[in-house]
Design an enzyme around this catalytic site. Structure first.
Site, PDB file in Angstrom:
ATOM      1  N   HIS A 209       0.812  -1.219   0.000  1.00 42.45           N
ATOM      2  CA  HIS A 209       0.000   0.000   0.000  1.00 42.45           C
ATOM      3  C   HIS A 209       0.847   1.272   0.000  1.00 42.45           C
ATOM      4  CE1 HIS A 209       0.460  -0.176   4.501  1.00 42.45           C
ATOM      5  NE2 HIS A 209       0.464   1.138   4.354  1.00 42.45           N
ATOM      6  N   ASP A 242       0.130  -7.591   1.538  1.00 39.96           N
ATOM      7  CA  ASP A 242       0.589  -6.213   1.683  1.00 39.96           C
ATOM      8  C   ASP A 242       2.117  -6.126   1.686  1.00 39.96           C
ATOM      9  OD1 ASP A 242       0.212  -3.488   1.823  1.00 39.96           O
ATOM     10  OD2 ASP A 242       0.139  -3.434   4.015  1.00 39.96           O
ATOM     11  N   SER A 322       4.586   2.766   7.796  1.00 38.03           N
ATOM     12  CA  SER A 322       4.282   1.587   6.995  1.00 38.03           C
ATOM     13  C   SER A 322       5.481   1.178   6.145  1.00 38.03           C
ATOM     14  CB  SER A 322       3.089   1.857   6.075  1.00 38.03           C
ATOM     15  OG  SER A 322       1.911   1.981   6.816  1.00 38.03           O
TER      16      SER A 322
END
Length: 469
Positions: A209, A242, A322
């Site tokens: 992402h 992910d 992230s």
């Protein structure tokens, strides 16, 4: 819907609002006690005082003054029961609290020397007060020499030597040079995240992402701790886990991380997270492993819904973290920071708070290592699957739906309607838990499904390439 189409479930629901603390009723302010302390009112002494002409100086030893003092003493009269003249005993008063009513004027003294001493004593009290203040001022200002000022002290010796092994400082020193800030832009928007170096030739592991906005011809710039910058391109990505790999060009002397393992993590062990939250490059936070094997659904659609069996941590993780590493105290990467739980805002507008509340999730490094290796070697990730639709059973567990012909599920003898309650020794409370547990394992792994009736079926997991949407 396949086992990858598990219905979206957050790890925690809305929490009840904290109970309001008890309100203390405002108590009326207590009335000031009266002068007698007995509930009545003190009547001030109203003995007459002789006035003297302004030009005539008052002399306490003059006949006029002696007569005035004697008259005032006689006018004082008797004290009421329960009161006592200071210095005298009143044995016939009734029991009760003793209250000392102070007469307004002292009793006249018969001795001239007494008057003189009384006058001197009064002066001494006044001077004592002034002198006490003066002595205190002098003592506070200059007693013991000159004042001590911390600004005049020399700096302590500079820290040298090796950092303590197993400390947050040691982990940060070891790992920070390998952490990368990724600045991403594409046709649908721009953003930034983190990643970490896998190899000296520029492979960097991050979240899908973080880079997916640039997958269709966008731009990625990698910024390293020492200020080096390089252009990166997407090598491959897997929305279902992910995970993504990018390669940075134009930068040399990169330091790869040391990968640990996630299958032996323990709840409560300390961990360190490093990343670029809110573009604050190289931010280091620490915490513990809060939970293991936490099924987390983190967005996506259909077969490419992101579901992970995550490592939960209370190390501060915020937007921008992230893709960054979660490390043990040996500085080994044991997870990829990927998601946070953000409760609804207190204003009740339905928006996400978007900040750290002590509940973060990381992809276990054992799973990420396998996926990254597939991407680097083949350009694609391999998804582990059984070939069955799945949904949460009303009574708990994961209920199988349509079974794909020739799939691992069919070959193992699983039927539509079967409810899986355990996979090996892991409890399966819902559909997300089953999908997450399957994806953490590798193709061709053999696992045991325990069904709701107690029947155990061994399944050989399959693998299929992931083609990102």
């Amino acid at each position: 819907m396949t086992e990858n189409d598990a219905e979206k479930a957050r790890p925690a629901g809305d929490r009840p609002e904290a109970e309001q603390s008890a309100n203390w009723a405002a108590q009326p302010a207590p009335q000031q006690p009266d002068a007698t302390g007995l509930g009545g009112h003190a009547t001030p002494h109203t003995g007459a005082q002789q006035a003297y002409p302004a030009e005539q100086q008052y002399n306490p030893w003059s006949p006029q003054a002696q007569q005035t003092q004697t008259q005032e003493h006689q006018a004082q009269g008797q004290y009421t029961q329960g009161h006592q003249i200071p210095g005298q005993q009143t044995p016939f008063t009734q029991p009760g609290p003793s209250v000392y009513a102070v007469p307004q004027q002292r009793q006249a003294q018969k001795s001239t020397s007494g008057k003189l001493l009384a006058g001197v004593a009064a002066i001494a009290l006044v001077v004592g007060g002034v002198a006490g203040g003066t002595v205190g001022y002098l003592t506070g200002d200059g007693s013991g020499g000159s004042a001590v000022n911390a600004l005049d002290a020399p700096k302590p010796a500079q820290q040298t030597g090796n950092l303590p092994a197993g400390s947050v400082e040691a982990v940060a020193q070891k790992l920070s040079p390998s952490v990368v800030e990724l600045q991403v832009s594409g046709r649908s928007g721009a953003g930034e995240g983190s990643g970490f170096v896998l190899s000296t030739d520029g492979y960097v592991l991050t979240n899908n992402h973080v880079v997916e906005v640039a997958a269709g011809g966008g731009q990625i710039q990698a910024v390293f701790q020492d200020g080096k910058k390089g252009t990166a391109t997407v090598v491959g990505r897997d929305p279902t886990t992910d995970i993504a790999v990018v390669k940075v060009s134009g930068v040399s002397g990169l330091t790869p991380v040391e990968l640990g393992r996630s299958d032996d993590l323990r709840v409560g062990q300390p961990v360190v997270a490093i990343g670029s939250p809110f573009e604050l490059t190289g931010t280091v936070t620490s915490g513990i492993v809060s939970a293991l094997n936490r099924p987390v659904s983190a967005g996506g659609n259909g077969d490419q819904t992101t579901v992970m069996s995550a490592v939960q941590t209370d190390a501060a993780i915020n937007p921008g973290n992230s893709g960054g590493p979660l490390a043990n105290m040996a500085g080994q990467v044991i997870g990829i920071n990927s998601a946070i739980y953000s409760p609804k805002s207190a204003q009740g507008q339905g928006g996400e708070s978007g900040g750290n509340v002590g509940i973060g999730f990381a992809i276990p490094i054992d799973q990420a290592r396998r996926t990254a290796d597939d991407i680097i070697n083949t350009g694609q990730a391999t998804q582990t699957f059984i070939g069955a639709r799945v949904q949460t059973a009303p009574t708990g567990g994961a209920q199988l739906g349509e079974i794909t012909p020739g799939s691992p599920a069919e070959k193992a003898g699983l039927k539509s309607g079967d409810v899986v309650t355990k996979l090996d020794d892991r409890s399966i409370p819902n559909a997300d838990a089953l999908v997450a547990e399957i994806r953490t394992r590798a193709p061709n792994d053999k696992v045991k499904f325990t069904l709701s009736g107690g029947k155990v079926i061994e399944v050989t997991l399959g693998g299929q390439p992931v083609t990102p949407n």
